[in-house]
Design a protein around this motif. Structure first.
Motif, PDB file in Angstrom:
ATOM      1  N   UNK A  67      -6.635   3.826  -7.282  1.00  0.00           N
ATOM      2  CA  UNK A  67      -7.183   2.880  -7.402  1.00  0.00           C
ATOM      3  C   UNK A  67      -8.065   2.501  -6.304  1.00  0.00           C
ATOM      4  N   UNK A  68      -9.257   2.299  -7.438  1.00  0.00           N
ATOM      5  CA  UNK A  68     -10.659   2.064  -6.225  1.00  0.00           C
ATOM      6  C   UNK A  68     -10.845   0.409  -5.652  1.00  0.00           C
ATOM      7  N   UNK A  69      -9.572  -0.234  -5.680  1.00  0.00           N
ATOM      8  CA  UNK A  69      -9.443  -1.539  -5.548  1.00  0.00           C
ATOM      9  C   UNK A  69      -8.458  -1.476  -3.906  1.00  0.00           C
ATOM     10  N   UNK A  70      -8.000  -0.561  -3.753  1.00  0.00           N
ATOM     11  CA  UNK A  70      -7.290  -0.406  -2.523  1.00  0.00           C
ATOM     12  C   UNK A  70      -7.514   0.386  -1.384  1.00  0.00           C
ATOM     13  N   UNK A  71      -7.527  -0.281  -0.294  1.00  0.00           N
ATOM     14  CA  UNK A  71      -8.149  -0.210   1.046  1.00  0.00           C
ATOM     15  C   UNK A  71      -8.078   0.834   2.006  1.00  0.00           C
ATOM     16  N   UNK A  72      -7.091   1.769   1.183  1.00  0.00           N
ATOM     17  CA  UNK A  72      -6.647   2.896   2.531  1.00  0.00           C
ATOM     18  C   UNK A  72      -7.167   4.172   2.063  1.00  0.00           C
ATOM     19  N   UNK A  73      -7.764   5.593   2.354  1.00  0.00           N
ATOM     20  CA  UNK A  73      -8.751   5.903   2.288  1.00  0.00           C
ATOM     21  C   UNK A  73      -8.749   7.103   0.971  1.00  0.00           C
ATOM     22  N   UNK A  74      -7.369   6.891   0.019  1.00  0.00           N
ATOM     23  CA  UNK A  74      -8.007   7.626  -1.694  1.00  0.00           C
ATOM     24  C   UNK A  74      -8.791   6.414  -1.961  1.00  0.00           C
ATOM     25  N   UNK A  75      -8.234   4.913  -1.954  1.00  0.00           N
ATOM     26  CA  UNK A  75      -8.330   4.444  -2.783  1.00  0.00           C
ATOM     27  C   UNK A  75     -10.565   4.047  -2.129  1.00  0.00           C
ATOM     28  N   UNK A  76     -10.658   4.032  -1.140  1.00  0.00           N
ATOM     29  CA  UNK A  76     -12.281   3.710  -0.751  1.00  0.00           C
ATOM     30  C   UNK A  76     -12.783   5.649  -1.330  1.00  0.00           C
TER      31      UNK A  76
END
Lengths: 463, 463
Positions: free
Chosen positions: B33-42
């Protein structure tokens, strides 16, 4: 892929291997326009029809009741607006719970802004609505209830609410986004919504089911695709992949649910023991198998998430769909629980027990680190819950000496696994436990700990 | 894949190899999810940002003006409804041409049904609007014009219309669905829409660009994704693939356009010579390079399409987005040309010249076959346009004898290719042509005709 433990499946699930395989195949075989009459178009149409049958069967609907949307949010918006428009002769009243997904709340806000009426049904401290809180009347055009809450995992009493709606002749939209594929869909819905990327399907596919006979009037300009309910070109390859993964996860669900339920239970039990001033929220019994949320007092959730990310854990905080805006969770606020420092852990299929153990291992220190600058006088938490001592290749009494030296590193109630291949350990370790009033739990193969030889002797620290 | 010649790229393009590669990579790297702050999101967010930059650059927009939708139709609907809502203080008047895509017409119908005013700008017999037909006034909230028509390929005078709109202060939505990636996007738009699966991207991605400063009010419930313009989870992998293929097709466009333009020119010229009572429609000069439509009098288009499908050609008929409803094309009706028996040929990148030749070869017979039961007394059409005589392994004078016996099978102006490996053919065939007043065109390798040896001696039937 990532070397991190991904514990945020409630945001989006990694693509299921079956979905990836189906997507690749459908990009070859279902790429043409299913509205076309030539061979490749007919082939795409056949794949689309088969996917619709599959999704209908798993969700307990008829194929001609299913329309594919481009997301769960679009399904909710179209479902709500279409049902409100189709039933506006009843009146403009909309009923929904206080803990629905933001897509429901935002649609309700628009309904209100356009002159409609909205009644919000409260929840208890566990996040559960009282069925009696739903009071569909002759002015009510639509009621909305989720199957399970997306932030705390609490299951909602859908069957009871559906019965009340049925008696009043009011359509009920059931938002199954968090449970579809994992749990059977409760009956009694008039409209049903779901999202494929939550069950391991690709992004770009939502489901809107509208029961035969339910009044529905499309809120968008006319379009002939998807029974006139969802305008735009139909994404056949993604839909084929979504259907394949839905069937696959449903087939695996019973077994995997039991496994994940136990892992979540462990988190629910251990976190309050390991971390001071913490509250696990949501219904402890009537809950999703794979999801748990806890709130840590005095902690900034975003900071804790950053620390967990560094330690290799991808988890969510705050309102699941608004975390990028850093606003407090409307769900936790409605429950009357802490809205700060909350961490939502949602485990994907196949989560390893060792990853959960490692999470419980690092969490207390990370929380303590975040709290340290505050200078609070908090109770001291146990340092760690599990310890693995590698004594492979060491002869007795060395394994027992290591055990005696290091058992203090785990919290009381915690477990030490001594890995050893000297046969004498099989007698010495239980004997030492008897002498030192510790509990010997038994023996497991060292392969459980990733070693190719020897055994693991499990000791619970009692004193 | 299919052994047929796919000539319906205006409906949907086969997935560009670059798009497939990008999609596969982004399923691994951009699934979170691109709204997330963890690495895979970022990481997903970074891929999304890069894709937005690419699309903006190719379409002549700023990255922060671009929102990704789930289809071209959704882009048109949101663009039109959002601009009408944002500019409603000007008034409720909407201007659009008579030959816009059905998504524009359906949105206009809804606008009308809800009390708005709609003015339809007519087109000439070539399908082109007169810029003076656009009369944006102080009550006009929005004007809409396509870059190129999706059924007949006629290019519209966007720059002139944009200038008239600019002078009147009226926003112009430019629907670039048929030209984006193939042709430069004309400037002067206030809103721009496009669809990735038309340029070789995956299904599920549309583009809505809104120029800075253009008034826009979202017609749908609030959502924080895509600048608040497109609700729902963002489909990062598909967007990444869409951007990659847009860049790739744009880079190849100049060369490929010239090639396809010549192939279409050949169809435009040959079809009226080969098939009696046929009309090629659309602007012969200001046109899309890859698309041509012709209408055959006395022919049921669906029947002809079925015959072409059997012969291995996937083409469209009727209104491109409503062929499954079998209603007459509103585009052809607005142009005042035949609406029956129409065939739209739209060539994908890489279309082989031999496939177009084969199409011209089989079309006359298929049309004649469809017309035969009618018992009409139509002018006799030339039987065929090309003939291949396989004289490989035959010694002279056999190749020349075959040529003399069979040249009558092609129409005057048609070509015979004699495949021969007897060296004498190289002298005998030109000589025969000189004696019989036929035109010798030259020699080509027989590999052009799928043979592994010998030469093809090309003869044009003059008399």
């Amino acid at each position: 892929m990532w070397s991190v433990s991904y514990f945020d499946v409630a945001s989006t699930a990694p693509l299921h291997p079956v979905a990836r395989q189906a997507l690749t195949a459908a990009l070859d075989e279902g790429w043409a326009d299913p509205a076309r009459l030539y061979r490749s178009g007919r082939q795409a149409r056949m794949l689309l029809d088969a996917a619709r049958e599959t999704v209908a069967e798993v969700l307990g609907a008829r194929a001609d009741e299913i329309s594919f949307t481009s997301s769960g949010t679009q399904a909710v918006q179209l479902g709500m607006l279409g049902a409100l428009k189709g039933n506006r002769r009843r009146g403009g009243r909309l009923l929904h719970s206080a803990v629905e997904h933001s897509s429901v709340l935002h649609t309700a806000e628009q309904h209100l802004a356009e002159g409609g009426e909205v009644a919000v049904v409260p929840v208890d401290r566990l996040g559960r609505v009282d069925p009696a809180g739903y009071d569909p009347d002759e002015r009510t055009a639509l009621a909305v209830l989720q199957t399970a809450n997306h932030e705390v995992g609490t299951l909602q009493p859908v069957a009871e609410v559906a019965e009340r709606c049925r008696e009043a002749g009011v359509p009920l939209l059931v938002d199954a986004a968090q449970s579809a594929g994992r749990l059977p869909v409760p009956g009694g819905w008039s409209l049903l919504t779901a999202s494929a990327h939550k069950w391991g399907g690709p992004a770009g596919v939502g489901v809107l089911a509208v029961r035969k006979g339910v009044r529905y009037a499309s809120p968008l300009p006319a379009d002939e695709r998807e029974r006139g309910r969802v305008p735009g070109y139909v994404n056949v390859p993604a839909i084929v992949a979504a259907a394949a993964s839905l069937r696959a996860v449903r087939a695996e669900a019973e077994q995997e649910n039991a496994r994940l339920h136990a892992l979540v239970e462990r988190i629910r039990t251990e976190v309050p023991r390991l971390v001071p001033e913490v509250e696990v929220v949501g219904d402890p019994a009537r809950r999703l198998p794979h999801l748990v949320t806890f709130s840590c007092l005095y902690v900034d959730g975003e900071v804790l998430l950053t620390e967990l990310d560094r330690a290799g854990f991808a988890v969510s905080s705050g309102s699941s769909c608004t975390s990028s805006t850093l606003t407090p969770s409307h769900v936790l606020a409605a429950m009357g629980v802490l809205t700060e420092g909350n961490v939502r852990v949602s485990l994907p299929h196949g989560t390893a027990e060792a990853d959960v153990a490692r999470f419980l291992d690092v969490l207390p220190g990370l929380v303590a680190g975040v709290r340290a600058p505050l200078g609070l006088d908090l109770p001291v938490a146990a340092v760690r819950q599990t310890l693995v001592i590698d004594a492979l290749g060491k002869l007795c009494p060395l394994p027992v000496i290591e055990l005696a030296k290091r058992i203090g590193e785990v919290a009381p109630g915690g477990t030490v696994a001594v890995l050893a291949d000297d046969e004498a350990a099989r007698f010495d370790i239980p004997a030492w436990c008897g002498m030192r009033a510790q509990e010997y739990l038994g023996e497991a193969p060292a392969t459980d700990y990733g070693r190719d030889r020897g055994s693991a002797y499990l000791v619970k620290r009692v004193s």
